[in-house]
Motif scaffolding. Sequence first.
Motif, PDB file in Angstrom:
ATOM      1  N   LEU A  47       0.833  -1.205   0.000  1.00 36.55           N
ATOM      2  CA  LEU A  47       0.000   0.000   0.000  1.00 36.55           C
ATOM      3  C   LEU A  47       0.868   1.255   0.000  1.00 36.55           C
ATOM      4  N   TRP A  48       1.930   1.267   0.804  1.00 37.07           N
ATOM      5  CA  TRP A  48       2.804   2.440   0.845  1.00 37.07           C
ATOM      6  C   TRP A  48       3.546   2.627  -0.477  1.00 37.07           C
ATOM      7  N   HIS A  57       1.080   4.161  -2.694  1.00 40.43           N
ATOM      8  CA  HIS A  57       0.963   5.571  -2.312  1.00 40.43           C
ATOM      9  C   HIS A  57       2.081   6.386  -2.958  1.00 40.43           C
ATOM     10  N   ALA A  97      -3.785   6.370   3.524  1.00 40.96           N
ATOM     11  CA  ALA A  97      -2.843   5.271   3.756  1.00 40.96           C
ATOM     12  C   ALA A  97      -2.475   5.171   5.235  1.00 40.96           C
TER      13      ALA A  97
END
Length: 154
Positions: A92-93, A96, A116
């Motif tokens: 996810l990061w 992002h 996030a």
Amino acid sequence: MGSWGTLGPALLSLAGVALGAGGSHLGQYLLSRASTRQLEIQESAAHRAELKNAVLKFLGLASQVEKSALARSGGGDRTAADAELDQLVDDLWLAHAEIDLAARSEPLRGAAYRFAARLAEAAKGGISDGSVLRGSQAQFFDAAYDDMWPGHRR
């Protein structure tokens, strides 16, 4: 009057050359404006496509993180779920970061970060109710729309 007979055609020829040169310059100017506008449209479409892909990837991972985090808060095998959830949060990061690079506006960067961060907090067990995430998710959607279509109303 004899001089007008020889000077007249020369002056008219000179005026014709000047009008032709002016028309040529005007035509080139208009063509360059049209080309510049067309290039801006193509760049905007390419930006929207790139950002759309990054947003969709981010949202797919956000959904997986949310489901895993909320399922984990209900109990179950924590060691296997923790490792999988940690990997999802890492992914996810990274997603992002793709949005951060593709975004043209600071509001989108900030909204993506806040969303996030909320998801990462949920993954750590800090949020047990999915409705808490909806506010940051809505801000993210609004910022993404504004970045892809600036000045357009939904």
